[in-house]
Design a protein around this motif. Sequence first.
Motif, short mmCIF file in Angstrom:
data_model
loop_
_atom_site.label_atom_id
_atom_site.label_comp_id
_atom_site.label_asym_id
_atom_site.label_seq_id
_atom_site.Cartn_x
_atom_site.Cartn_y
_atom_site.Cartn_z
N LEU A 103 0.82 -1.21 0.00
CA LEU A 103 0.00 0.00 0.00
C LEU A 103 0.86 1.26 0.00
O LEU A 103 0.53 2.25 -0.64
CB LEU A 103 -0.94 0.00 1.21
CG LEU A 103 -2.08 -0.99 1.18
CD1 LEU A 103 -2.81 -1.01 2.52
CD2 LEU A 103 -3.05 -0.66 0.05
N GLU A 104 1.96 1.21 0.72
CA GLU A 104 2.84 2.36 0.82
C GLU A 104 3.54 2.64 -0.50
O GLU A 104 3.84 3.79 -0.83
CB GLU A 104 3.89 2.10 1.91
CG GLU A 104 4.22 3.30 2.73
CD GLU A 104 5.11 2.94 3.89
OE1 GLU A 104 6.27 2.54 3.65
OE2 GLU A 104 4.64 3.06 5.02
N SER A 105 3.82 1.60 -1.27
CA SER A 105 4.55 1.77 -2.53
C SER A 105 3.66 2.24 -3.67
O SER A 105 4.16 2.72 -4.68
CB SER A 105 5.26 0.47 -2.92
OG SER A 105 4.31 -0.52 -3.24
N LYS A 106 2.35 2.14 -3.53
CA LYS A 106 1.44 2.60 -4.58
C LYS A 106 1.37 4.12 -4.56
O LYS A 106 1.36 4.73 -3.51
CB LYS A 106 0.03 2.03 -4.37
CG LYS A 106 -0.06 0.56 -4.68
CD LYS A 106 -1.48 0.09 -4.55
CE LYS A 106 -1.56 -1.39 -4.91
NZ LYS A 106 -2.92 -1.89 -4.81
N PRO A 107 1.33 4.73 -5.76
CA PRO A 107 1.21 6.20 -5.80
C PRO A 107 -0.13 6.63 -5.18
O PRO A 107 -1.16 5.98 -5.37
CB PRO A 107 1.27 6.54 -7.28
CG PRO A 107 1.20 5.25 -8.02
CD PRO A 107 1.35 4.12 -7.06
N ARG A 108 -0.06 7.68 -4.46
CA ARG A 108 -1.26 8.20 -3.81
C ARG A 108 -1.99 9.13 -4.74
O ARG A 108 -1.39 9.94 -5.45
CB ARG A 108 -0.91 8.91 -2.52
CG ARG A 108 -0.31 8.00 -1.51
CD ARG A 108 -0.01 8.74 -0.26
NE ARG A 108 0.70 7.85 0.66
CZ ARG A 108 0.98 8.14 1.88
NH1 ARG A 108 0.64 9.32 2.37
NH2 ARG A 108 1.62 7.29 2.65
N ARG A 109 -3.29 9.04 -4.72
CA ARG A 109 -4.11 9.96 -5.52
C ARG A 109 -4.25 11.27 -4.75
O ARG A 109 -4.49 11.25 -3.54
CB ARG A 109 -5.49 9.38 -5.77
CG ARG A 109 -5.49 8.17 -6.62
CD ARG A 109 -6.91 7.74 -6.85
NE ARG A 109 -6.95 6.40 -7.41
CZ ARG A 109 -8.05 5.72 -7.55
NH1 ARG A 109 -9.21 6.23 -7.18
NH2 ARG A 109 -8.03 4.52 -8.07
N LYS A 110 -4.15 12.35 -5.49
CA LYS A 110 -4.35 13.65 -4.85
C LYS A 110 -5.85 13.94 -4.89
O LYS A 110 -6.51 13.69 -5.88
CB LYS A 110 -3.58 14.73 -5.57
CG LYS A 110 -2.08 14.56 -5.42
CD LYS A 110 -1.34 15.70 -6.05
CE LYS A 110 0.15 15.49 -5.86
NZ LYS A 110 0.91 16.55 -6.47
#
Length: 114
Positions: A103-110
């Motif tokens: 989960l941490e390695s997935k890009p976060r959506r703004k």
Amino acid sequence: METRRDVFHAIADPTRREIINLIAARSLNLNAIAGNFDVSRPAISQHIKVLVECGLVVISQQGRERFCEARLERLSEIAEWVEPYKKFWNARMDKLGFLLDELESKPRRKPKKR
């Protein structure tokens, strides 16, 4: 009817666990053990009696003093019983760790601005 006591019964009580902790490193006489608790000496004697019955403590006479010595080998019964549960929870924690890493390695959506 006689109650059969085992190692699990012995460690079920926090006072008995603390007695084991006290005498694990060195033997102590009954008065020295009792001095560490806010309960009567007869109460401590009863706890020690249970520990003796369970094979976790032996008492030796040295002059007029009675010394208690821990026999920690019997605690291996508890370690053996706990081992499958330890493996289960370690596997669960590893799985959780992998999931959190993923989960941490997935890009976060703004968030979208309004």
